[in-house]
Enzyme design. Sequence first.
Site, PDB file in Angstrom:
ATOM      1  N   TYR A 116       0.924  -1.082  -0.252  1.00  0.00           N
ATOM      2  CA  TYR A 116       0.375   0.139  -0.049  1.00  0.00           C
ATOM      3  C   TYR A 116       1.067   1.533  -0.160  1.00  0.00           C
ATOM      4  O   TYR A 116       0.898   2.211  -0.932  1.00  0.00           O
ATOM      5  CB  TYR A 116      -0.474   0.596   1.219  1.00  0.00           C
ATOM      6  CG  TYR A 116      -1.338   0.859   1.110  1.00  0.00           C
ATOM      7  CD1 TYR A 116      -3.115   1.617   0.416  1.00  0.00           C
ATOM      8  CD2 TYR A 116      -1.264   2.053   2.261  1.00  0.00           C
ATOM      9  CE1 TYR A 116      -3.946   2.184   0.893  1.00  0.00           C
ATOM     10  CE2 TYR A 116      -2.545   3.282   1.835  1.00  0.00           C
ATOM     11  CZ  TYR A 116      -3.998   3.103   1.960  1.00  0.00           C
ATOM     12  OH  TYR A 116      -4.764   3.851   1.587  1.00  0.00           O
ATOM     13  N   GLU A 118       3.768   1.626  -0.217  1.00  0.00           N
ATOM     14  CA  GLU A 118       4.982   1.418  -1.397  1.00  0.00           C
ATOM     15  C   GLU A 118       4.623   1.797  -2.825  1.00  0.00           C
ATOM     16  O   GLU A 118       4.645   2.843  -3.731  1.00  0.00           O
ATOM     17  CB  GLU A 118       6.474   0.871  -1.774  1.00  0.00           C
ATOM     18  CG  GLU A 118       7.068   0.561  -0.853  1.00  0.00           C
ATOM     19  CD  GLU A 118       8.619   1.938  -0.473  1.00  0.00           C
ATOM     20  OE1 GLU A 118       8.273   3.009  -1.754  1.00  0.00           O
ATOM     21  OE2 GLU A 118       9.378   1.671   0.408  1.00  0.00           O
ATOM     22  N   ARG A 182      -3.461   9.929  15.948  1.00  0.00           N
ATOM     23  CA  ARG A 182      -3.834   9.514  14.240  1.00  0.00           C
ATOM     24  C   ARG A 182      -4.650  10.878  14.549  1.00  0.00           C
ATOM     25  O   ARG A 182      -5.474  11.898  15.904  1.00  0.00           O
ATOM     26  CB  ARG A 182      -5.353   8.713  13.830  1.00  0.00           C
ATOM     27  CG  ARG A 182      -4.039   7.305  13.991  1.00  0.00           C
ATOM     28  CD  ARG A 182      -3.198   7.180  12.978  1.00  0.00           C
ATOM     29  NE  ARG A 182      -2.735   5.663  13.066  1.00  0.00           N
ATOM     30  CZ  ARG A 182      -1.394   5.598  13.780  1.00  0.00           C
ATOM     31  NH1 ARG A 182      -0.986   5.799  13.978  1.00  0.00           N
ATOM     32  NH2 ARG A 182      -1.157   3.732  13.530  1.00  0.00           N
TER      33      ARG A 182
END
Length: 321
Positions: A116, A118, A182
């Site tokens: 995902y 890269e 997050r």
Amino acid sequence: MCLDNFFTGRRDNVRHLLDYSRFELLRHDVCEPLLLEVDQIYNLACPASPVHYQYNPIKTVKSNVIGTLNMLVLARRVSARILQASTSEVYGEPHVHPQTERYWGNVNPIGLRACYDEGKRVAETLMMDYHRQNKVDIRIARIFNTYGPRMAESDGRVVSNFIVQALRRERLTLYGDGSQTRSFCYVDDLVEGLIRLMNADGLHHPVNLGNPGEFSIHQLAEIIVELCGAELEIEYQPLPQDDPTQRRPDITRAQQLLGWQPTVPLRQGLERTVPYFAQRLTRSGGHQAKHSGRLAPAGDIPVERRRAYSEAADWTDRHQF
Ligand SMILES: NC(=O)c1ccc[n+]([C@@H]2O[C@H](COP(=O)([O-])OP(=O)(O)OC[C@H]3O[C@@H](n4cnc5c(N)ncnc54)[C@H](O)[C@@H]3O)[C@@H](O)[C@H]2O)c1
């Protein structure tokens, strides 16, 4: 025109649009080439949660690389502007906080998440090279965690996992000690940002789109159980490989160039999201059902979705890419 191979997407999510005469839904996999008359392309096609993008990691790389290539070829042929949905995952485990677009990232190229992370990085490379070499009019949105109604309840993302578990009165599965942070952006804010970016002139460099409010996963769990009227009970599990410990967008570029910033605070966005999941669980009869262990293991991916992501039907395999 809405294109989907329905691996993680569902026809139900766009059912309310099907009667519009100017809306068309096509089952298509972006790994296959296609030709359409379009002015703008939003390339969002890619499974976005670890449980789904790790189900068939080779296919995930292909969706990002061959899929983006096919969309760029289309954009070039019909002189369309193209926007690529990139991700904050291109920053990997960041050494810079908050993350600005100038930061090049710290990504493990051989880990489980690389298909995902890269894949999205190569997609950005392709976008920039098509722009430099072929003058394709590109936009790159680096999207940070986004949530809201119509997320799949078995997606394995932290917001949907927590809400579903809290509504089912189960213990919340928390990976790590909960201190990792997050930033969560409500879907309507993100869509507004994507549209503004697409329609801004001459903005060919990546732009962060996300909500800079930073919350620990533990704080998120507390808000969700409160909104669901549940008790906070947590089952701690080890942190998955390469899970970043910090994430917060620097959105100065979006603010200055698009006049954009999120307007929906986390609590308010969750207040709009919880009823959606409650309704879905009631419909599927799973509201109070006990569910043991981790939500959404790969084996739970329904057969018809697995088919959408199987190798056999792939043009790219028949041509031995
Ligand atoms: N939601 C987030 O937090 C977030 C964060 C960063 C980036 N993004 C990116 O935004 C995009 C949309 O994410 P989302 O959260 O809506 O995820 P999603 O899983 O809900 O949507 C992705 C869609 O792409 C489709 N798809 C997958 N592979 C395909 C292929 N090969 N051909 C055609 N369709 C394909 C799926 O069926 C699904 O409808 C993705 O590219 C994702 O990487 C999302």
